[in-house]
Motif scaffolding. Sequence first.
Motif, PDB file in Angstrom:
ATOM      1  N   THR A  55      37.283 129.500  72.187  1.00  0.00           N
ATOM      2  CA  THR A  55      38.416 129.804  71.281  1.00  0.00           C
ATOM      3  C   THR A  55      38.451 131.318  70.895  1.00  0.00           C
ATOM      4  O   THR A  55      39.570 131.797  70.606  1.00  0.00           O
ATOM      5  CB  THR A  55      38.421 129.071  70.073  1.00  0.00           C
ATOM      6  OG1 THR A  55      37.123 128.933  69.356  1.00  0.00           O
ATOM      7  CG2 THR A  55      38.697 127.533  70.528  1.00  0.00           C
ATOM      8  N   ASP A  59      41.828 133.410  71.920  1.00  0.00           N
ATOM      9  CA  ASP A  59      42.550 134.111  70.772  1.00  0.00           C
ATOM     10  C   ASP A  59      42.336 135.698  71.107  1.00  0.00           C
ATOM     11  O   ASP A  59      43.666 136.219  70.920  1.00  0.00           O
ATOM     12  CB  ASP A  59      41.621 134.059  69.336  1.00  0.00           C
ATOM     13  CG  ASP A  59      41.668 132.575  68.723  1.00  0.00           C
ATOM     14  OD1 ASP A  59      42.467 131.945  69.389  1.00  0.00           O
ATOM     15  OD2 ASP A  59      40.833 132.319  67.922  1.00  0.00           O
ATOM     16  N   ASN A 185      48.954 128.719  73.387  1.00  0.00           N
ATOM     17  CA  ASN A 185      49.256 129.208  72.063  1.00  0.00           C
ATOM     18  C   ASN A 185      50.814 129.229  71.630  1.00  0.00           C
ATOM     19  O   ASN A 185      51.789 129.428  72.297  1.00  0.00           O
ATOM     20  CB  ASN A 185      48.882 130.704  72.042  1.00  0.00           C
ATOM     21  CG  ASN A 185      49.045 131.364  70.870  1.00  0.00           C
ATOM     22  OD1 ASN A 185      48.428 131.005  69.960  1.00  0.00           O
ATOM     23  ND2 ASN A 185      49.465 132.654  70.730  1.00  0.00           N
ATOM     24  N   TRP A 215      41.375 119.692  74.183  1.00  0.00           N
ATOM     25  CA  TRP A 215      41.058 120.099  72.529  1.00  0.00           C
ATOM     26  C   TRP A 215      42.109 120.708  71.962  1.00  0.00           C
ATOM     27  O   TRP A 215      43.193 121.306  72.626  1.00  0.00           O
ATOM     28  CB  TRP A 215      39.983 121.202  72.778  1.00  0.00           C
ATOM     29  CG  TRP A 215      39.705 121.823  71.338  1.00  0.00           C
ATOM     30  CD1 TRP A 215      39.067 121.268  70.485  1.00  0.00           C
ATOM     31  CD2 TRP A 215      40.284 123.136  70.917  1.00  0.00           C
ATOM     32  NE1 TRP A 215      38.878 122.264  69.569  1.00  0.00           N
ATOM     33  CE2 TRP A 215      39.863 123.306  69.704  1.00  0.00           C
ATOM     34  CE3 TRP A 215      41.399 123.861  71.483  1.00  0.00           C
ATOM     35  CZ2 TRP A 215      40.246 124.342  69.083  1.00  0.00           C
ATOM     36  CZ3 TRP A 215      41.701 125.070  70.637  1.00  0.00           C
ATOM     37  CH2 TRP A 215      41.150 125.182  69.425  1.00  0.00           C
ATOM     38  N   ASP A 217      43.830 122.333  68.116  1.00  0.00           N
ATOM     39  CA  ASP A 217      43.664 122.799  66.516  1.00  0.00           C
ATOM     40  C   ASP A 217      43.983 121.358  65.868  1.00  0.00           C
ATOM     41  O   ASP A 217      44.601 120.301  65.981  1.00  0.00           O
ATOM     42  CB  ASP A 217      44.589 123.751  65.912  1.00  0.00           C
ATOM     43  CG  ASP A 217      43.851 125.175  66.202  1.00  0.00           C
ATOM     44  OD1 ASP A 217      42.360 125.363  66.242  1.00  0.00           O
ATOM     45  OD2 ASP A 217      44.615 125.924  66.523  1.00  0.00           O
ATOM     46  N   GLN A 218      43.263 121.084  64.542  1.00  0.00           N
ATOM     47  CA  GLN A 218      43.758 120.097  63.793  1.00  0.00           C
ATOM     48  C   GLN A 218      44.799 120.301  62.929  1.00  0.00           C
ATOM     49  O   GLN A 218      44.755 120.366  61.451  1.00  0.00           O
ATOM     50  CB  GLN A 218      42.493 119.673  62.936  1.00  0.00           C
ATOM     51  CG  GLN A 218      41.495 119.046  63.613  1.00  0.00           C
ATOM     52  CD  GLN A 218      40.353 118.334  62.623  1.00  0.00           C
ATOM     53  OE1 GLN A 218      39.509 119.418  61.991  1.00  0.00           O
ATOM     54  NE2 GLN A 218      40.016 117.197  62.765  1.00  0.00           N
ATOM     55  N   VAL A 219      45.786 120.594  63.575  1.00  0.00           N
ATOM     56  CA  VAL A 219      47.034 121.021  62.945  1.00  0.00           C
ATOM     57  C   VAL A 219      48.357 120.220  63.452  1.00  0.00           C
ATOM     58  O   VAL A 219      48.093 120.076  64.717  1.00  0.00           O
ATOM     59  CB  VAL A 219      47.592 122.582  63.497  1.00  0.00           C
ATOM     60  CG1 VAL A 219      48.795 122.996  63.144  1.00  0.00           C
ATOM     61  CG2 VAL A 219      46.586 123.532  62.913  1.00  0.00           C
ATOM     62  N   ARG A 276      49.165 127.177  66.138  1.00  0.00           N
ATOM     63  CA  ARG A 276      48.506 125.972  66.689  1.00  0.00           C
ATOM     64  C   ARG A 276      47.911 126.526  68.113  1.00  0.00           C
ATOM     65  O   ARG A 276      48.705 127.154  68.830  1.00  0.00           O
ATOM     66  CB  ARG A 276      49.540 125.067  66.801  1.00  0.00           C
ATOM     67  CG  ARG A 276      48.799 123.805  67.528  1.00  0.00           C
ATOM     68  CD  ARG A 276      49.745 122.489  67.260  1.00  0.00           C
ATOM     69  NE  ARG A 276      49.018 121.218  67.904  1.00  0.00           N
ATOM     70  CZ  ARG A 276      48.922 120.893  69.064  1.00  0.00           C
ATOM     71  NH1 ARG A 276      49.352 121.662  70.034  1.00  0.00           N
ATOM     72  NH2 ARG A 276      48.253 119.811  69.314  1.00  0.00           N
ATOM     73  N   ARG A 277      46.673 126.050  68.539  1.00  0.00           N
ATOM     74  CA  ARG A 277      46.349 126.511  69.843  1.00  0.00           C
ATOM     75  C   ARG A 277      45.727 124.969  70.390  1.00  0.00           C
ATOM     76  O   ARG A 277      45.402 123.845  69.715  1.00  0.00           O
ATOM     77  CB  ARG A 277      44.906 127.211  69.691  1.00  0.00           C
ATOM     78  CG  ARG A 277      45.219 128.379  68.749  1.00  0.00           C
ATOM     79  CD  ARG A 277      44.044 129.227  68.593  1.00  0.00           C
ATOM     80  NE  ARG A 277      43.101 128.209  67.854  1.00  0.00           N
ATOM     81  CZ  ARG A 277      41.882 128.340  67.311  1.00  0.00           C
ATOM     82  NH1 ARG A 277      41.145 129.524  67.802  1.00  0.00           N
ATOM     83  NH2 ARG A 277      41.087 127.646  66.509  1.00  0.00           N
ATOM     84  N   SER A 278      45.732 124.992  71.703  1.00  0.00           N
ATOM     85  CA  SER A 278      45.375 123.870  72.310  1.00  0.00           C
ATOM     86  C   SER A 278      44.848 124.254  73.816  1.00  0.00           C
ATOM     87  O   SER A 278      45.018 125.371  74.298  1.00  0.00           O
ATOM     88  CB  SER A 278      46.398 122.875  72.447  1.00  0.00           C
ATOM     89  OG  SER A 278      47.547 123.169  73.549  1.00  0.00           O
TER      90      SER A 278
END
Length: 341
Positions: A55, A59, A185, A215, A217-219, A276-278
């Motif tokens: 990550t 990022d 992203n 995978w 984010d917990q978003v 948010r990312r995945s």
Amino acid sequence: MLAVPVIDISSFRMPYADPAARSEVVRRVDEAARTVGFMQITGHGISESTLTDFTRATDSFFALDAAAKAKYRCPPGINRGYTPPKAESLANSLGLASAADLFEAINVGSSAADFPGLGLPEDVYAPNVYPAEVPGFEAAVTAWFESAGRVARTMVRIFGVALGGSEDYFERFTNHSIDVLRMNNYRLPGPDVQLEQDQLGMGAHTDYGIVTVLWADQVPGLEIHGVDGNWHPVLPAGGALLVNLGDATARWTNEEWISTLHRVAAPRIDGRLVPRRSAAYFHDGNIDAVIECLPSCVSAGNPARYEPVTVGEHLAAKLAGSRGGQLNPNATREAARLRPM
């Protein structure tokens, strides 16, 4: 809320695991595949440090300016490299017109050099491009690619037991698999921006191949389409990876297993847009593998719902929709779920 079961697959990573424990994993995966098409996977064996390095690298890439990222765009038809915001419409892969999606992404994947001597086409098994501006990007992303790939192949071994009776049942379809890691992203201009009508982070779609290891984010943002016709939000459980089935598996199983429609709404918390990312690892199968309903999934009362097609042909039609803007005419069964019956 739609329940997405949490399943510990660690027994399939242990060479001498209790057979009863493995049988229970197979039972639970089979049940989830028939009812939800998504599952939360724990016991996957990926270290926290691997995720942290990954990550941090992604990022750093997405933080580059637009001109720097644009250097890594690949030619049309090559599913590698960088995709800027609003360059794709995932709903086109279902044959549905929609506003352009908000996300940006960079893809890496398996290449022809990974399978020497097979003469695989380099437009499909394309070389990867890595940003020189981000030190350590290639190493961190490769480590995640390999780790997520091990999880995907473990899931396919479980599928083999559930559908064919042996862990190597799908080996003939996957021994030179087209695998792609897409790092996403959700690049939004600001927390109060006004979006276009029906604009999403990522439009409604089914995944294309055998299995996806995700995978995120917990978003808030990810939503899956239930049999009730409604969209249900899903948050990843702590330490878990989301796994879902793709169209190839739904076709092989004659829809006994579900390739679930899903989308990413513009991510919001308390009404405000948030980052948010995945990262989705797609295990799609061999380019020349024929997707044809398995004998165990066809009967006189349940005839085959699909004509045979190769993985390569199937992926080409899907990608021409999402990335090329050509509405896919071959996804009528999937798209019908979004229309009133």
